[in-house]
Enzyme design. Structure first.
Site, PDB file in Angstrom:
ATOM      1  N   GLU A 192     -11.529   9.300  -3.212  1.00 47.42           N
ATOM      2  CA  GLU A 192     -12.534   9.659  -1.788  1.00 47.42           C
ATOM      3  C   GLU A 192     -13.455  10.417  -2.064  1.00 47.42           C
ATOM      4  O   GLU A 192     -13.590  11.343  -2.993  1.00 47.42           O
ATOM      5  CB  GLU A 192     -11.650   9.826  -0.687  1.00 47.42           C
ATOM      6  CG  GLU A 192     -10.775  11.130  -0.381  1.00 47.42           C
ATOM      7  CD  GLU A 192      -9.878  11.129   0.795  1.00 47.42           C
ATOM      8  OE1 GLU A 192      -9.925  11.827   1.411  1.00 47.42           O
ATOM      9  OE2 GLU A 192      -9.018  10.333   0.506  1.00 47.42           O
ATOM     10  N   ASP A 227      -2.975   5.706  -2.642  1.00 44.40           N
ATOM     11  CA  ASP A 227      -3.946   6.666  -2.128  1.00 44.40           C
ATOM     12  C   ASP A 227      -3.923   8.180  -2.980  1.00 44.40           C
ATOM     13  O   ASP A 227      -2.947   8.518  -3.261  1.00 44.40           O
ATOM     14  CB  ASP A 227      -3.493   6.915  -0.747  1.00 44.40           C
ATOM     15  CG  ASP A 227      -4.601   8.036  -0.066  1.00 44.40           C
ATOM     16  OD1 ASP A 227      -5.381   8.581  -0.654  1.00 44.40           O
ATOM     17  OD2 ASP A 227      -4.303   8.393   1.098  1.00 44.40           O
ATOM     18  N   ARG A 273     -13.305   5.199  -1.951  1.00 42.07           N
ATOM     19  CA  ARG A 273     -13.374   5.676  -0.536  1.00 42.07           C
ATOM     20  C   ARG A 273     -14.557   6.366  -0.141  1.00 42.07           C
ATOM     21  O   ARG A 273     -14.538   7.536  -0.763  1.00 42.07           O
ATOM     22  CB  ARG A 273     -11.980   6.022  -0.128  1.00 42.07           C
ATOM     23  CG  ARG A 273     -11.946   6.615   1.316  1.00 42.07           C
ATOM     24  CD  ARG A 273     -10.619   7.032   1.897  1.00 42.07           C
ATOM     25  NE  ARG A 273     -10.871   7.977   2.812  1.00 42.07           N
ATOM     26  CZ  ARG A 273      -9.907   8.434   3.447  1.00 42.07           C
ATOM     27  NH1 ARG A 273      -8.622   8.195   3.286  1.00 42.07           N
ATOM     28  NH2 ARG A 273      -9.820   9.596   4.376  1.00 42.07           N
ATOM     29  N   HIS A 321      -7.490   4.488  -4.981  1.00 40.94           N
ATOM     30  CA  HIS A 321      -8.586   4.817  -4.438  1.00 40.94           C
ATOM     31  C   HIS A 321      -9.048   6.244  -4.415  1.00 40.94           C
ATOM     32  O   HIS A 321      -8.011   7.081  -4.195  1.00 40.94           O
ATOM     33  CB  HIS A 321      -8.899   4.323  -3.121  1.00 40.94           C
ATOM     34  CG  HIS A 321      -7.891   4.621  -1.966  1.00 40.94           C
ATOM     35  ND1 HIS A 321      -8.041   5.716  -1.412  1.00 40.94           N
ATOM     36  CD2 HIS A 321      -6.908   3.655  -1.560  1.00 40.94           C
ATOM     37  CE1 HIS A 321      -7.054   5.873  -0.248  1.00 40.94           C
ATOM     38  NE2 HIS A 321      -6.618   4.522  -0.231  1.00 40.94           N
ATOM     39  N   GLU A 349     -14.173   4.109   5.159  1.00 43.32           N
ATOM     40  CA  GLU A 349     -13.367   4.556   6.023  1.00 43.32           C
ATOM     41  C   GLU A 349     -13.889   4.618   7.386  1.00 43.32           C
ATOM     42  O   GLU A 349     -15.063   5.248   7.784  1.00 43.32           O
ATOM     43  CB  GLU A 349     -12.805   5.940   5.558  1.00 43.32           C
ATOM     44  CG  GLU A 349     -11.835   6.690   6.495  1.00 43.32           C
ATOM     45  CD  GLU A 349     -10.373   5.855   6.593  1.00 43.32           C
ATOM     46  OE1 GLU A 349     -10.536   4.570   7.225  1.00 43.32           O
ATOM     47  OE2 GLU A 349      -9.469   6.362   6.557  1.00 43.32           O
ATOM     48  N   CYS A 393      -7.167  13.773   7.096  1.00 40.81           N
ATOM     49  CA  CYS A 393      -7.007  12.332   7.586  1.00 40.81           C
ATOM     50  C   CYS A 393      -8.257  11.687   7.760  1.00 40.81           C
ATOM     51  O   CYS A 393      -9.088  12.502   8.606  1.00 40.81           O
ATOM     52  CB  CYS A 393      -5.941  12.065   8.559  1.00 40.81           C
ATOM     53  SG  CYS A 393      -5.881  10.696   9.437  1.00 40.81           S
ATOM     54  N   ASP A 406      -1.493  15.626   6.635  1.00 41.38           N
ATOM     55  CA  ASP A 406      -2.189  14.917   5.697  1.00 41.38           C
ATOM     56  C   ASP A 406      -3.682  15.874   5.493  1.00 41.38           C
ATOM     57  O   ASP A 406      -4.644  15.236   5.556  1.00 41.38           O
ATOM     58  CB  ASP A 406      -2.472  13.570   6.264  1.00 41.38           C
ATOM     59  CG  ASP A 406      -3.477  12.639   5.077  1.00 41.38           C
ATOM     60  OD1 ASP A 406      -3.238  13.266   3.708  1.00 41.38           O
ATOM     61  OD2 ASP A 406      -4.097  11.811   5.349  1.00 41.38           O
ATOM     62  N   ASN A 455      -9.192  -0.382   6.900  1.00 43.47           N
ATOM     63  CA  ASN A 455      -8.000   0.271   7.292  1.00 43.47           C
ATOM     64  C   ASN A 455      -7.737   0.066   8.540  1.00 43.47           C
ATOM     65  O   ASN A 455      -8.362   0.615   9.400  1.00 43.47           O
ATOM     66  CB  ASN A 455      -8.467   1.658   6.808  1.00 43.47           C
ATOM     67  CG  ASN A 455      -6.902   2.868   7.131  1.00 43.47           C
ATOM     68  OD1 ASN A 455      -5.979   2.360   7.480  1.00 43.47           O
ATOM     69  ND2 ASN A 455      -7.460   3.920   7.220  1.00 43.47           N
ATOM     70  N   TYR A 506       0.729  -1.113  -0.121  1.00 41.08           N
ATOM     71  CA  TYR A 506       0.094   0.055  -0.036  1.00 41.08           C
ATOM     72  C   TYR A 506       1.075   1.249  -0.103  1.00 41.08           C
ATOM     73  O   TYR A 506       2.057   1.123   0.555  1.00 41.08           O
ATOM     74  CB  TYR A 506      -0.875   0.131   1.175  1.00 41.08           C
ATOM     75  CG  TYR A 506      -1.988   1.280   1.187  1.00 41.08           C
ATOM     76  CD1 TYR A 506      -2.758   1.276   0.341  1.00 41.08           C
ATOM     77  CD2 TYR A 506      -1.613   2.055   2.341  1.00 41.08           C
ATOM     78  CE1 TYR A 506      -3.512   2.459   0.327  1.00 41.08           C
ATOM     79  CE2 TYR A 506      -2.654   3.107   2.293  1.00 41.08           C
ATOM     80  CZ  TYR A 506      -3.822   3.355   1.371  1.00 41.08           C
ATOM     81  OH  TYR A 506      -4.557   4.433   1.375  1.00 41.08           O
ATOM     82  N   ASP A 536      -6.272  10.559  -2.978  1.00 36.28           N
ATOM     83  CA  ASP A 536      -6.842  11.522  -2.278  1.00 36.28           C
ATOM     84  C   ASP A 536      -8.303  11.886  -3.075  1.00 36.28           C
ATOM     85  O   ASP A 536      -9.123  10.844  -3.097  1.00 36.28           O
ATOM     86  CB  ASP A 536      -6.099  12.899  -2.199  1.00 36.28           C
ATOM     87  CG  ASP A 536      -4.946  12.602  -1.088  1.00 36.28           C
ATOM     88  OD1 ASP A 536      -5.062  11.622  -0.136  1.00 36.28           O
ATOM     89  OD2 ASP A 536      -4.059  13.508  -1.094  1.00 36.28           O
TER      90      ASP A 536
END
Length: 310
Positions: free
Chosen positions: A118, A89, A161, A116, A191, A126, A62, A213, A48, A91
Site C-alpha cells: 500500500e 496483506d 493498494r 499487496h 481502498e 486501518c 492494525d 474490500n 485472503y 502492509d
C-alpha cells in the site's frame, strides 16, 4: 494431509487465469489455517490473509505493529493448508524499497499466490479509519517497482493498494492507479471506495484486475458479489468477517457460561467433533500412520533380561 499437494507455482498460475476469467473471485479472510481449509471446503475461489486479522490475533491494533516475520509465518501456515490461491496483506512492505524486496521474497517463500503493497505513510493504519496519510507518488512507485523486480516467480501477483481516495479524492485515486500499473502492478486495490460508481471509475482507469474490500463497519457499503462483478470488479475480499463471527460466538458462549455455569445451551451452535475431525482429515493421518508403522501394544511389560545389552 500435512500440506497441500498443489505446488505454489501452480496455485499462482491458477490465480492469474482466474482473474482473467470474467468471473469474480471470492476470497474470505482466514483467521487461522483450519479456517482456510473450511473456506476451500465451502467452494470459494481463494483465501485472503488479512494484516488486521494477524494483528488482532496478537491482541494488537492494525497500525503497523506486526513484523515481516510474523506475517510470513502466518502466511506460510495458512497457505500450506489449502490448494486455493492465497493473497496476503503486506502492509507498506515493512520499510524502504530494499525491505519491500525482501518482503516479496519471504512471502513468495511462504507459498502465497499474491500480495499487496500500500501507499500509506509508514506506520500505516486501518484503511477504513479517518486520518490516514499517503506517501508521495514517487515513493509509492518505488515500492511497487521494488516488489515487481524482487519476485522470482513471474506469476506471483503484485497488487498495489492505494488509500489516496480518502485523502485527495476519486480523480487522484484514478491517476495513482494508472501510475502504479505503469510501475509494474499486476492488479489494483482501491481502498475505501464509497459507491459502486467509484469502483466503476477505477475499472475505467486501468486494464488490470481490481479488488473490492467488503469489510463490515467500514467506509464502503456491503455490496453483493453480483453488484461488484457487474461494475467490473475481479476480486472481492471479506478480510475480517470470519474472525468477527468467531469472536462474536466466543463472547456469547462466555456470557452463557458466566451466567448459567454451563455451555449446554450453546452446544447446538458448536462445530461437532466429527466435523472438526473431517476438516483436519484425521482419517488420512490414521491411514498414513498405519501404512508406515504399526505395532501391537504389549499386554504386560516383562522388563529387561540379564542378557540385555545397552
Amino acid at each position: 494431509m500435512l500440506y497441500t499437494t498443489k505446488p505454489a507455482a501452480e496455485r499462482r498460475a491458477d490465480f492469474r487465469a482466474a482473474l482473467s476469467s470474467g468471473t469474480i473471485q471470492r476470497m474470505p479472510g482466514a483467521f487461522n489455517p483450519l479456517s482456510a481449509r473450511l473456506i476451500e471446503d465451502k467452494g470459494f475461489e481463494g483465501v485472503y490473509i488479512s494484516g488486521a486479522v494477524i494483528a488482532a490475533d496478537l491482541g494488537l491494533p492494525d497500525i503497523g505493529l506486526t513484523t515481516l516475520t510474523e506475517v510470513a509465518g502466518r502466511a506460510a501456515a495458512i497457505s500450506r493448508m489449502t490448494s486455493l490461491p492465497t493473497l496476503v496483506d503486506a502492509d507498506t512492505g515493512f520499510g524502504e524499497p530494499m525491505n519491500v524486496a525482501r518482503t516479496v521474497q519471504e512471502l513468495e517463500n511462504a507459498g502465497v499466490a499474491g500480495l499487496h503493497i500500500e501507499d500509506q505513510v509508514n506506520p500505516k493504519r486501518c484503511g477504513h479509519l479517518d486520518g490516514k496519510a499517503v506517501v508521495g507518488l514517487d515513493t509509492a512507485l518505488k515500492r511497487i517497482r521494488a516488489a515487481a523486480d524482487a519476485r522470482r516467480d513471474p506469476n506471483l501477483l503484485i497488487m498495489a493498494r492505494t488509500d489516496v481516495r480518502a485523502v485527495e479524492g476519486l480523480e487522484a485515486a484514478q491517476n495513482r492507479a494508472r501510475a502504479l500499473v505503469d510501475a509494474g502492478a499486476d492488479a489494483i486495490f482501491p481502498e475505501a471506495m464509497a459507491s459502486l460508481e467509484e469502483f466503476a471509475a477505477i475499472r475505467a482507469a486501468v486494464d488490470v484486475p481490481i479488488l473490492a474490500n467488503m469489510t463490515e463497519f467500514g467506509k464502503s457499503d456491503l455490496f453483493s458479489v453480483q453488484d461488484l462483478q457487474d461494475v467490473g470488479v475481479n476480486l472481492v475480499i471479506f478480510p475480517v468477517s470470519l474472525l468477527r463471527i468467531a469472536m462474536g460466538a466466543a463472547e456469547r458462549g462466555l456470557d452463557e457460561l458466566a451466567a448459567s455455569g454451563s455451555l449446554k445451551a450453546e452446544v447446538p451452535g458448536m462445530q461437532t467433533r466429527a466435523r472438526l475431525y473431517e476438516l483436519i482429515d484425521y482419517e488420512g493421518y490414521n491411514a498414513f500412520d498405519g501404512s508406515v508403522f504399526n505395532f501391537t501394544v504389549p499386554t504386560q511389560f516383562t522388563g529387561p533380561t540379564s542378557s540385555t545389552k545397552e
